[in-house]
Design an enzyme around this catalytic site. Structure first.
Site, PDB file in Angstrom:
ATOM      1  N   HIS A 184      41.585  10.678 -19.168  1.00 26.21           N
ATOM      2  CA  HIS A 184      41.796   9.535 -20.141  1.00 26.21           C
ATOM      3  C   HIS A 184      42.899   8.388 -20.701  1.00 26.21           C
ATOM      4  CE1 HIS A 184      37.107   8.519 -18.439  1.00 26.21           C
ATOM      5  NE2 HIS A 184      37.625   7.760 -18.272  1.00 26.21           N
ATOM      6  N   GLU A 416      40.256  17.122   0.535  1.00 30.88           N
ATOM      7  CA  GLU A 416      39.832  17.775  -1.355  1.00 30.88           C
ATOM      8  C   GLU A 416      39.495  19.132  -1.301  1.00 30.88           C
ATOM      9  OE1 GLU A 416      37.963  14.203  -3.193  1.00 30.88           O
ATOM     10  OE2 GLU A 416      37.203  14.051  -1.768  1.00 30.88           O
ATOM     11  N   ASP A 440      41.106  16.486  -6.912  1.00 30.21           N
ATOM     12  CA  ASP A 440      39.767  17.197  -6.637  1.00 30.21           C
ATOM     13  C   ASP A 440      40.749  18.755  -6.032  1.00 30.21           C
ATOM     14  OD1 ASP A 440      37.439  17.538  -7.770  1.00 30.21           O
ATOM     15  OD2 ASP A 440      37.329  15.295  -5.850  1.00 30.21           O
ATOM     16  N   CYS A 487      46.069   9.050  -1.686  1.00 30.20           N
ATOM     17  CA  CYS A 487      45.090   8.855  -3.033  1.00 30.20           C
ATOM     18  C   CYS A 487      44.950   9.418  -4.929  1.00 30.20           C
ATOM     19  CB  CYS A 487      43.838   8.341  -3.208  1.00 30.20           C
ATOM     20  SG  CYS A 487      42.453   9.233  -1.521  1.00 30.20           S
TER      21      CYS A 487
END
Length: 556
Positions: A184, A416, A440, A487
């Protein structure tokens, strides 16, 4: 002069005196309360909503991704099940402070064990607990220091509430001892264009007042710098600031090879800021915001009302919408809230949607209707849709056929899972495009939970094993003449973005704040350069040496 290394966020460079983040409040002792249970309960029931309102206010001021995170924290503070656990401890004779500390700790351990999206929330829970304890004690909550002058902030990690409202006139740079490129702190630092290096374990040795250079491009903290080093860092900082304010141009390499730079968005309201920063479309629109706070799946009309303004914000440009990526680690009562031993490997993404096909069909219907409506008004985008967590050719064929049945012209899948990457040639034979989710893909390649701190060292998209899988997908795309986008967070790392282009990526999608840095670095290299830098990274044995080899190759 000495150096410390970590993972740099962006290409910026900063310098200044260190100011360290205060240590967390000490844990309360498990002593019997001198108040009645009713008095202790009243104290807690005053503190919890007060902290929730404070977090909501901070979120409203910050906006963007930070607001979403802080609103989620506010919901934690007022979670009824957590309040029940606190009340039970108070009834047993505990103090309000101990009840809060112990109940929050128990919830944190539960979330950590779950991993995935919920595991990531564990650190946020710690911050909420600290704020509640501070209010109960009548002291300020631990937070960003204020030494009275601009400074480089050094912390173990930053809570979202602190990152959201950093005073960018005073915080020159950020160094954390914990965290990785997808933490984060890293994501919010990138969104706010803060010069940051995360995961600098040696930064615990830094002391208040000492001058450091924070070189995010190199991922290096320099201590005791010379006057020449300070002058060079200042020159580079000025050049970087000038590049950030340069006129926006389409993403392209030095030789003119087009590399469209797209935005990752979480809700339609984020579109205007992305356009202002030069996004050439959307490479990942996350639709979870419509579902995660709902008790039942939203209707077709409710979804359409959200998709139309998104498409209208990018007339004529590509907008790639990811179907609902929930289930297991992001449980929804109307989709899948079954307890699973390993949520990251469970019924999520397309698997969960396929088990509840009506939800998938409604989403495709809403997107097709929004596309038709905006086109009729002359403001339509080039809509692409993709399915998350696709593992097999059969799943690819299923989703592509279903999308076409609902009138979607361009359908693809996310890569992924290593199985899909290894069969990319066959996957791309039955669909229109592939988009690689590097977060992922790294998690599954390295068998390391992307939010579990104890294995954070494995969670690095620079690892040659991950890059080889990207190379395989890129080669399949070239052979089939089908687009291959990126992405995941990896595309926001300018040097890694160059490597990804060298491995066959045709578009890059990222947090809008990263667009300027990526655009600038690509402009300095040709397609041949990108291939050469990618080969240097592939030849390495681990992530750190791949990053170093790419940096050396890019500068030669």
């Amino acid at each position: 002069m000495a150096t410390m290394t970590g993972v740099g966020i962006g290409l910026g460079v900063a310098q200044g005196p260190v100011a360290r983040m205060a240590d967390p409040l000490p844990a309360p002792t498990d002593a019997a309360s001198t108040r009645s249970p009713d008095e202790e309960t009243a104290r807690v029931h005053d503190a919890l909503p007060a902290v929730a309102r404070e977090l909501e206010d901070r979120g409203a001021k910050a906006g963007g991704l930070a607001q979403e995170v802080l609103e989620a924290q506010a919901m934690m503070a007022e979670d009824p099940s957590l309040a029940e656990e606190i009340d039970a401890r108070i009834t047993a004779g505990k103090t309000a402070e101990w009840a809060v500390f112990d109940a929050f700790a128990a919830f944190r351990d539960t979330l950590s064990a779950m991993g995935g999206y919920l595991g990531e929330r564990a650190a946020d829970l710690d911050d909420v607990a600290q704020r509640v304890l501070a209010r109960l004690r009548g002291v300020p909550a631990p937070g960003v220091p204020d030494p009275g002058h601009p400074f480089v902030l050094v912390a173990r990690d930053l809570a979202p509430a602190d990152t959201a409202l950093l005073d960018l006139d005073n915080v020159l740079g950020l160094i954390t001892t914990d965290g990785g490129p997808t933490s984060h702190t890293a994501i919010l630092a990138r969104e706010k264009s803060i010069v940051a290096i995360v995961g600098v374990a040696e930064a615990t040795a830094l002391t208040d007042g000492e001058t450091v250079i924070v070189d995010a491009a190199a991922g290096v903290v320099t201590t005791q710098p010379s006057s020449d080093q300070l002058a060079e860092a200042r020159r580079r900082a000025d050049a970087h600031a000038a590049a950030a304010t340069a006129p926006v141009t389409p993403g392209a390499l030095k030789d003119g090879t087009a590399v469209p730079l797209l935005a990752n968005l979480g809700k339609p309201g984020d579109a205007a800021a992305a356009v202002a920063l030069g996004a050439e479309g959307v490479g990942l629109f996350r639709t979870e915001f419509l579902f995660l706070s709902a008790d039942e799946a939203p209707t077709v009309s409710a979804q359409r009302a959200e998709y139309e303004p998104l498409l209208a914000s990018f007339p004529g440009q590509k907008v790639v919408v990811r179907m609902l990526d929930a289930g297991a680690d992001k449980p929804l009562s109307f989709l899948n809230d079954a307890d699973e031993e390993n949520p990251a490997l469970g019924l999520r993404g397309l698997r969960a949607l396929r088990a509840h096909e009506s939800i998938l069909r409604d989403q495709l219907t809403a997107l097709a209707e929004a596309d038709a409506a905006t086109r009729e008004r002359g403001e339509g985008a080039d809509l692409w849709v993709m399915a998350p967590m696709v593992a097999t050719v059969e799943e690819t064929r299923y989703f592509t056929a279903l999308a076409r049945e609902h009138g979607i012209r361009t359908a693809g899948v996310m890569i992924e899972i290593p199985a899909a990457a290894l069969l990319a040639d066959r996957v791309l034979a039955v669909t229109d495009f592939a988009s690689i989710g590097t977060n992922d893909l790294t998690q599954y390649t390295m068998a390391a939970d992307r939010v579990l701190g104890s294995v954070a060292g494995y969670q690095d998209p620079w690892h040659p094993a991950v890059l080889r899988l990207v190379q395989s997908v890129g080669a399949a795309g070239r052979a089939a003449d089908k687009p291959v986008g990126i992405c995941g967070e990896a595309a926001a790392d300018p040097l890694l973005a160059l490597v990804l282009v060298g491995l066959g990526a045709t578009t890059l999608s990222m947090a809008p704040a990263a667009l300027a840095d990526v655009r600038a670095l690509l402009r300095d290299h040709t397609l041949d350069d990108a291939g050469r830098v990618a080969e240097a990274a592939l030849a390495a044995d681990d992530a750190a040496s791949a990053r170093a080899a790419a940096r050396a190759a890019a500068s030669s």
